[in-house]
Design an enzyme around this catalytic site. Structure first.
Site, mmCIF file in Angstrom:
data_model
loop_
_atom_site.group_PDB
_atom_site.id
_atom_site.type_symbol
_atom_site.label_atom_id
_atom_site.label_comp_id
_atom_site.label_asym_id
_atom_site.label_seq_id
_atom_site.Cartn_x
_atom_site.Cartn_y
_atom_site.Cartn_z
ATOM 1 N N ASP A 199 18.845 23.336 -23.549
ATOM 2 C CA ASP A 199 17.839 23.846 -24.778
ATOM 3 C C ASP A 199 16.558 23.338 -24.691
ATOM 4 O O ASP A 199 16.273 22.728 -23.504
ATOM 5 C CB ASP A 199 18.690 23.003 -26.203
ATOM 6 N N ASN A 217 25.377 14.668 -36.162
ATOM 7 C CA ASN A 217 25.839 15.678 -37.192
ATOM 8 C C ASN A 217 26.905 16.358 -36.597
ATOM 9 O O ASN A 217 27.466 17.489 -37.052
ATOM 10 C CB ASN A 217 24.897 16.385 -37.921
ATOM 11 N N HIS A 256 26.266 18.029 -33.571
ATOM 12 C CA HIS A 256 25.724 19.037 -32.841
ATOM 13 C C HIS A 256 25.853 18.829 -31.316
ATOM 14 O O HIS A 256 25.995 17.635 -30.855
ATOM 15 C CB HIS A 256 24.086 19.506 -33.077
ATOM 16 N N GLU A 316 23.628 23.610 -34.375
ATOM 17 C CA GLU A 316 23.737 22.635 -35.438
ATOM 18 C C GLU A 316 25.011 23.123 -36.461
ATOM 19 O O GLU A 316 25.472 24.245 -36.092
ATOM 20 C CB GLU A 316 22.502 22.989 -36.335
HETATM 21 C C1 GLP Z 1 19.096 16.372 -29.256
HETATM 22 C C2 GLP Z 1 19.578 17.537 -28.174
HETATM 23 C C3 GLP Z 1 20.945 17.291 -27.699
HETATM 24 C C4 GLP Z 1 21.385 15.838 -27.491
HETATM 25 C C5 GLP Z 1 21.401 15.175 -29.031
HETATM 26 C C6 GLP Z 1 21.491 13.606 -29.100
HETATM 27 O O1 GLP Z 1 18.795 17.061 -30.400
HETATM 28 N N1 GLP Z 1 19.074 18.593 -28.255
HETATM 29 O O2 GLP Z 1 21.099 18.048 -26.370
HETATM 30 O O3 GLP Z 1 22.290 15.640 -26.975
HETATM 31 O O4 GLP Z 1 20.199 15.684 -29.690
HETATM 32 O O5 GLP Z 1 20.375 12.966 -28.682
HETATM 33 P P1 GLP Z 1 20.403 11.550 -28.048
HETATM 34 O O6 GLP Z 1 20.991 11.496 -26.669
HETATM 35 O O7 GLP Z 1 18.894 11.029 -28.097
HETATM 36 O O8 GLP Z 1 21.197 10.707 -29.165
#
Ligand code: GLP
Length: 250
Positions: free
Chosen positions: A77, A145, A147, A152
């Site tokens: 992404d 959440n 995702h 989402e």
């Molecule tokens: C982000 C990214 C995801 C990531 C997730 C968790 O917003 N788009 O690809 O896996 O949220 O992030 P983190 O590893 O910082 O908790």
């Protein structure tokens, strides 16, 4: 163990370092076995230790280091509206934390383009993924959440790369990387659920108490668009690496 758990492999350890190395082991195995490996990369804080381990181990082994020149990297992404040079863009993240240390070929590095004609960018990304045969291994983090990528929770999910509105939950979770929450982009481009499930192997990193609830909702049996990570139960080769016991799933 439930049927779902029998399919999903779990690596549970309280020491993050051990989990980082275990994830790096899986990736290095792919690097060594697949001639032109396609690797699906994630951003966020969860994969940072894995990337550090990959860099350290690659720099210590000329043969492994050389393998990176054959890698095709695809990111999950990217934020909409940030320039590639913006320090919080996922382009910048990948070069800062991984690619700058390795002999990757810039033309083999793919991150969705969050600027310009977004619809064309999405189509082009899916075409590039299909052309390269989809990831041999996909790294994923998970949002609080549920995702994955920026898919989402919603009444419906998109199958392929698409533009998505970020939820307030996600924007406030990611505000820690920006000066304030207003600076967090409101939209992103993300690979879709079907794209993610195309990977031959998936590694899901879920660290900390704040991810436990999402893990339980994702692997407790029912699949729901309101918890996008629950779709991972439909994949035959998922390894979850987590530092929290999840007795609720036993
Ligand atoms: C982000 C990214 C995801 C990531 C997730 C968790 O917003 N788009 O690809 O896996 O949220 O992030 P983190 O590893 O910082 O908790």
């Amino acid at each position: 163990m439930t049927g779902n758990l029998r399919q999903t492999k779990w690596v549970i350890h309280s020491d993050r370092k051990i989990l980082d190395e275990a994830a790096a082991d899986i990736l290095i195995d792919v690097l060594n076995k697949v001639q032109n490996p396609v690797i699906g990369f994630a951003t966020g804080s969860s994969p940072l230790g894995v990337y550090q381990s990959l860099v350290k181990r690659s720099l210590a082994s000329p043969a492994l280091l050389e393998r990176w020149s054959h890698v095709h990297g695809f990111n999950l992404d990217e934020y909409v509206g940030l320039s590639e040079q913006h320090e919080q863009s996922y382009h910048a993240y990948m070069w800062n934390h991984l690619y700058q240390f390795l002999p990757v070929k810039p033309e083999n590095i793919h991150v969705p383009n969050g600027n310009g004609d977004l619809i064309s960018n999405c189509l082009a990304y899916d075409e590039a993924l299909a052309e390269h045969g989809w990831p041999d291994v996909q790294i994923l983090g998970i949002g609080k959440n549920g995702h994955i990528g920026f898919n989402e929770p919603a009444q419906t999910l998109s199958l392929h790369t698409h533009v998505t509105d970020l939820t307030e939950n996600t924007r406030s979770a990611n505000a820690r990387f920006f000066t304030n929450e207003q600076e967090v982009p409101t939209q992103a481009i993300t690979m879709g659920i079907a794209d993610i499930l195309q990977a031959r192997q998936i590694i899901l990193l879920a660290f900390g108490e704040e991810k436990r609830e999402a893990l339980i909702r994702s692997f407790s049996g029912s699949v729901s668009t309101l918890c996008p990570a629950s779709f991972l139960q439909m994949h035959a080769n998922v390894t979850v690496l987590t530092d929290k016991e999840v007795p609720e799933l036993k």
